[in-house]
Scaffold this motif. Structure first.
Motif, short mmCIF file in Angstrom:
data_model
loop_
_atom_site.label_atom_id
_atom_site.label_comp_id
_atom_site.label_asym_id
_atom_site.label_seq_id
_atom_site.Cartn_x
_atom_site.Cartn_y
_atom_site.Cartn_z
N LYS A 129 -27.24 13.38 -24.45
CA LYS A 129 -25.99 14.12 -24.78
C LYS A 129 -24.73 13.74 -23.98
O LYS A 129 -23.56 13.82 -24.67
CB LYS A 129 -26.61 15.47 -24.91
N ARG A 160 -24.66 16.40 -33.22
CA ARG A 160 -25.43 17.46 -32.96
C ARG A 160 -24.69 18.20 -31.89
O ARG A 160 -24.90 18.52 -30.54
CB ARG A 160 -26.75 16.80 -31.88
N GLU A 161 -23.67 19.16 -32.42
CA GLU A 161 -22.87 20.03 -31.78
C GLU A 161 -23.80 21.17 -30.91
O GLU A 161 -23.36 21.62 -29.83
CB GLU A 161 -21.88 20.60 -32.57
N ASN A 162 -24.79 21.62 -31.74
CA ASN A 162 -25.53 22.44 -31.20
C ASN A 162 -26.85 22.10 -30.43
O ASN A 162 -27.90 22.86 -29.89
CB ASN A 162 -26.29 23.54 -32.36
N MET A 189 -18.50 12.51 -30.85
CA MET A 189 -18.04 14.08 -30.26
C MET A 189 -18.95 15.15 -31.08
O MET A 189 -19.46 15.93 -30.47
CB MET A 189 -16.68 14.24 -30.36
N ASN A 190 -18.95 15.03 -32.47
CA ASN A 190 -19.47 15.97 -32.88
C ASN A 190 -21.03 16.06 -33.38
O ASN A 190 -21.60 16.85 -34.02
CB ASN A 190 -18.71 16.14 -34.48
N LYS A 232 -14.94 10.83 -33.31
CA LYS A 232 -14.99 12.17 -33.94
C LYS A 232 -16.39 12.12 -34.13
O LYS A 232 -17.14 13.27 -33.86
CB LYS A 232 -14.19 12.34 -35.18
N SER A 271 -17.60 9.05 -26.01
CA SER A 271 -16.44 9.57 -27.09
C SER A 271 -15.32 9.67 -26.28
O SER A 271 -14.23 9.32 -26.55
CB SER A 271 -16.64 10.98 -27.62
N LYS A 329 -21.28 12.15 -25.25
CA LYS A 329 -19.87 12.85 -24.74
C LYS A 329 -18.73 11.79 -24.06
O LYS A 329 -17.54 11.75 -24.69
CB LYS A 329 -20.00 14.32 -24.14
#
Length: 436
Positions: free
Chosen positions: A191, A268-270, A265-266, A262, A198, A195
């Motif tokens: 993860k 699996r935000e959680n 970055m987005n 974008k 991105s 990031k």
């Protein structure tokens, strides 16, 4: 998260231990293969969680370690101990009717090849031989010296569910790190890498935007604006191509933002929150397993003390025979038997906790494996989109210079001279010599 292992035959026990079998399918213990065991009507044979054979009378619900005699008039082995086995959680025996173990249960075997005395009976100093299992950090594994090689759940895939059962020494300290914790760390690292990719694309976008801004500014520069003729036209097209190229790079940066940065970055935000829940779930199961193991060890210690007390009272009986001593022996035997039953119950509860942990580990590690494949594939697709946009940008950039190439091929100094002379000529009458 579900797991379908139905097509793989018997499910291995914890850490790939022996597959469970229904009571009617239990093979005879070593040394009994050549004997045909014929039981009296109403009796059935089962294996205890420790791998020992016991017998259940389905009519009276009595149990015994000793095999009942199949011939009328011939008594069974002397001194059989019968008791009602406590309800178990792995399907061995429930008060009333013997239950068949579920096909998906997992159980490790703590089997001794020594004497087959009742757990609660006194031990006449006989030592049990080497066990078939070894417990590390409250998890039971096959003993490497006595158990055959295990079959992997997914033999050809190097799957997470096959290689992360044991704990690993922490290189930063003296403790250990659970195998599942290593998998979680890999997921969280993935993860973080996503990031950072991105952020890298964001920096690329900034460069594109700055480049486009500088190109547009340069295209408005008035240098060499007075060049004339076909060369002047070509030069004007060069400056226009800079403005067109600036527009291409602005579009490229906009697409990089919407189609690459974008989504990266987005995605699996959680994810971190979900991984924390997953970690807590497996950690709770591991704590339950440790608690059950502590209960087993406590019950094992209690049984040892009861057996020692029974043996001491038995020795006292040999020295002095009295009704009081006989009563003490009966009482000690009841306590020893109860301690044996308690130990069996604790082992069954431990095996249930380990089975639950095992099943959740398999299900969860396979899910982590799926998530990792999904993450890598997502990043690959968006990086492919990046290269595609880059190729398109190069094509558009090429299209902006094609008019320049065309005009440069048309540059004709002679024609330019003609046009310029026509426009700026001052006279075509040449001077002559002066006359006297």
């Amino acid at each position: 998260m579900g797991l379908n292992l139905g097509s793989r035959g018997p499910v291995p026990g914890p850490a790939g231990g022996p597959a469970l079998q229904k009571p009617g399918m239990v093979p005879p213990p070593p040394g009994e293969e050549s004997q045909i065991v014929i039981l009296p009507p109403g009796w059935q044979s089962y294996l205890s969680p420790q791998g020992r054979r016991y017998y259940v009378n389905t009519t009276t619900n009595e149990t015994t370690w000793e095999r009942p005699s199949s011939s009328p008039g011939i008594p069974a082995s002397p001194g059989p101990h019968r008791s009602s086995l406590p309800p178990t959680v792995n399907g061995y025996h429930v008060a009333g009717t013997p239950a068949h173990p579920p096909e998906t249960a997992h159980m490790s075997v703590r089997k001794s090849t020594g004497d087959s005395q009742n757990l609660g009976s006194s031990s006449p100093g006989k030592k049990q031989s080497k066990e078939n299992t070894i417990t590390i950090n409250c998890v039971t594994f096959p003993h490497p010296d006595t158990m055959p090689e295990q079959q992997l759940l997914k033999p050809t895939e190097w799957s997470y569910c096959d290689y992360f059962w044991a704990d690993k020494k922490d290189p930063q300290g003296n403790g250990t790190v659970a195998g599942f914790e290593l998998l979680l760390q890999k997921q969280l690292k993935g993860k973080q890498m996503q990031k950072e990719m991105s952020e890298f694309i964001r920096e690329r976008i900034k460069i594109e935007e700055e480049y486009a801004k500088n190109l547009a500014k340069l295209s408005q520069n008035s240098l060499a604006a007075q060049e004339e003729g076909s060369l002047g036209e070509a030069w004007a097209q060069v400056k226009k191509s800079l403005a067109d190229e600036a527009e291409v790079h602005l579009k490229f940066s906009a697409k990089l933002h919407s189609e690459v940065e974008k989504p990266l970055m987005n995605f699996r935000e959680n994810f971190k929150k979900d991984m924390k829940k997953c970690d807590h779930h497996i950690a709770d199961l591991r704590k339950q397993l440790a608690s059950r193991y502590a209960a087993v060890e406590k019950a094992r210690k209690a049984l040892t003390e009861r057996q020692r007390d029974l043996e001491m009272k038995t020795q006292q009986l040999e020295i002095k025979l009295s009704n009081k001593t006989e009563e003490d022996i009966k009482k000690a035997r009841r306590k020893s038997t109860q301690a044996g039953d308690d130990l069996m119950r604790c082992v069954d509860l431990y095996n249930q906790a380990q089975s639950k942990w095992f099943e959740e580990m398999v299900t969860t590690t396979l899910e982590l494996e799926r998530l990792e494949v999904e993450r890598v594939e997502m990043i690959r697709q968006h990086l492919c989109q990046y290269t595609q946009l880059r190729h398109e940008t190069d094509m558009f950039n090429q299209s902006t210079v094609e008019p320049v190439d065309q005009l440069l091929r048309k540059v004709d100094p002679a024609k330019d001279r003609e046009l310029w002379v026509r426009e700026h000529k001052t006279g075509n009458i040449r001077p002559v010599d002066m006359e006297i």
